[in-house]
Design an enzyme around this catalytic site. Structure first.
Site, mmCIF file in Angstrom:
data_model
loop_
_atom_site.group_PDB
_atom_site.id
_atom_site.type_symbol
_atom_site.label_atom_id
_atom_site.label_comp_id
_atom_site.label_asym_id
_atom_site.label_seq_id
_atom_site.Cartn_x
_atom_site.Cartn_y
_atom_site.Cartn_z
ATOM 1 C CG ASP A 298 -7.920 -2.481 -23.933
ATOM 2 O OD1 ASP A 298 -7.032 -3.273 -23.593
ATOM 3 O OD2 ASP A 298 -8.883 -2.784 -24.661
ATOM 4 N N PRO B 144 0.827 -1.221 0.000
ATOM 5 C CG PRO B 144 -0.737 -1.548 1.667
ATOM 6 C CD PRO B 144 0.585 -2.049 1.176
ATOM 7 C CD GLU C 157 -0.204 -6.262 10.445
ATOM 8 O OE1 GLU C 157 -0.985 -7.242 10.469
ATOM 9 O OE2 GLU C 157 -0.526 -5.112 10.074
ATOM 10 N NE ARG D 258 -5.644 -6.053 -21.245
ATOM 11 C CZ ARG D 258 -6.674 -6.449 -22.007
ATOM 12 N NH1 ARG D 258 -7.116 -7.687 -21.883
ATOM 13 N NH2 ARG D 258 -7.247 -5.657 -22.868
HETATM 14 C C1 4FV Z 1 -1.510 -3.933 -1.282
HETATM 15 C C2 4FV Z 1 -2.203 -2.949 -2.007
HETATM 16 C C3 4FV Z 1 -1.909 -4.476 0.017
HETATM 17 C C4 4FV Z 1 -0.743 -5.021 3.041
HETATM 18 C C5 4FV Z 1 -0.287 -5.944 4.114
HETATM 19 C C6 4FV Z 1 -0.560 -7.179 2.091
HETATM 20 C C7 4FV Z 1 -1.266 -5.876 1.941
HETATM 21 C C8 4FV Z 1 -0.273 -7.330 3.525
HETATM 22 N N1 4FV Z 1 -0.427 -4.273 -1.981
HETATM 23 N N2 4FV Z 1 -1.514 -2.755 -3.168
HETATM 24 N N3 4FV Z 1 -3.336 -2.328 -1.696
HETATM 25 N N4 4FV Z 1 -1.009 -5.301 0.622
HETATM 26 O O1 4FV Z 1 -2.978 -4.175 0.541
HETATM 27 O O2 4FV Z 1 -0.464 -3.543 -3.124
HETATM 28 O O3 4FV Z 1 1.006 -7.870 3.673
#
Ligand code: 4FV
Length: 238
Positions: free
Chosen positions: A163, A83, A110, A148
């Protein structure tokens, strides 16, 4: 794919566009189970966070050894899905499609120990501002969008250039048989055979839809003078 759940990919790699691309040898997928590189009787890949707090963190060593086990192509990029990453989009998909090899590190719990980020990761990507339980689904999303763009994956004449987002706009409405569905007719222009009229209608519909739903995209989109004229008309009728 560096993951502790390689099984999550199996079904996805059998089906659809990507499954065909793998069968046709256009894309090669290599699933690496991080747990195979974990030490100790329980082969654990996570531990409690230093400094306390809830949840667990992925330990660096198994990920590091898993990465070291991969035969690296010349042009190879290591991508961590998290994230905290840059938000993935179509222009990034094009960038990634230019590499010979993409190695996706799929976090769990985490997240991964920060030293993995510093030592091994070339690019960090997020698929959106929400929290998932792992990076595997994110890796599949990115892999699908990139695959793609590999020549031949979409087969024959079908180009991905129409697209959504290819020219920065949302795609125009699509119709197919039957001509009438629940009393609703297909727009007559699409039945006219007049390709220029159809092209103009589709462009206008793409601009209208983008103006209505994603005006932010219009600011970034590559617009022609014809587009600007269409937008003037559309804004007048709003
Ligand atoms: C995520 C996202 C995501 C966070 C902790 C996996 C999670 C766990 N990855 N974009 N949104 N990852 O939520 O890429 O390890």
């Amino acid at each position: 794919m560096l993951t502790i759940f390689p099984g999550m990919f199996s079904a996805y790699l059998q089906e659809g566009t990507l499954g065909r691309a793998v069968k046709r040898g256009l894309v090669d997928i290599n699933l690496v189970d991080i747990r195979d590189f974990a030490a100790g009787p329980h082969k654990s890949t996570d531990d409690r966070p230093y400094g306390g707090g809830d949840g667990m963190v992925m330990t660096p060593e198994p990920i590091y050894q898993a990465l070291k086990s991969v035969d690296r192509a010349d042009r190879s990029l290591v991508v961590l899905l998290s994230p905290q990453g840059e938000t993935f989009d179509q222009p990034i998909a094009w960038e990634l499609s230019g590499w010979d090899q993409l190695i996706f590190a799929c976090g769990r719990y985490e997240g991964v120990d920060e030293r993995i980020r510093l030592a091994c990761i070339d690019r960090e990507l997020s698929i959106g501002d929400y929290i998932l339980s792992g990076g595997e689904l994110c890796a599949m999303v990115v892999m699908d969008a990139v695959a793609r763009l590999i020549p031949g994956v979409l087969g024959g004449k079908r180009s991905n250039l129409e697209d959504s987002f290819e020219d920065g706009l949302l795609e125009y409405p699509q119709y197919t048989r039957p001509r009438v569905f629940q009393g609703k007719e297909v727009p007559s222009v699409l039945l006219s055979g007049d390709h220029e009229k159809i092209r103009l209608w589709r462009r206008s519909e793409a601009l209208k839809r983008t103006l209505d739903r994603r005006p932010d995209l219009l600011r970034k989109a590559k617009l022609t003078s014809e587009d600007e004229e269409l937008l003037v008309k559309l804004r007048k009728n709003m």
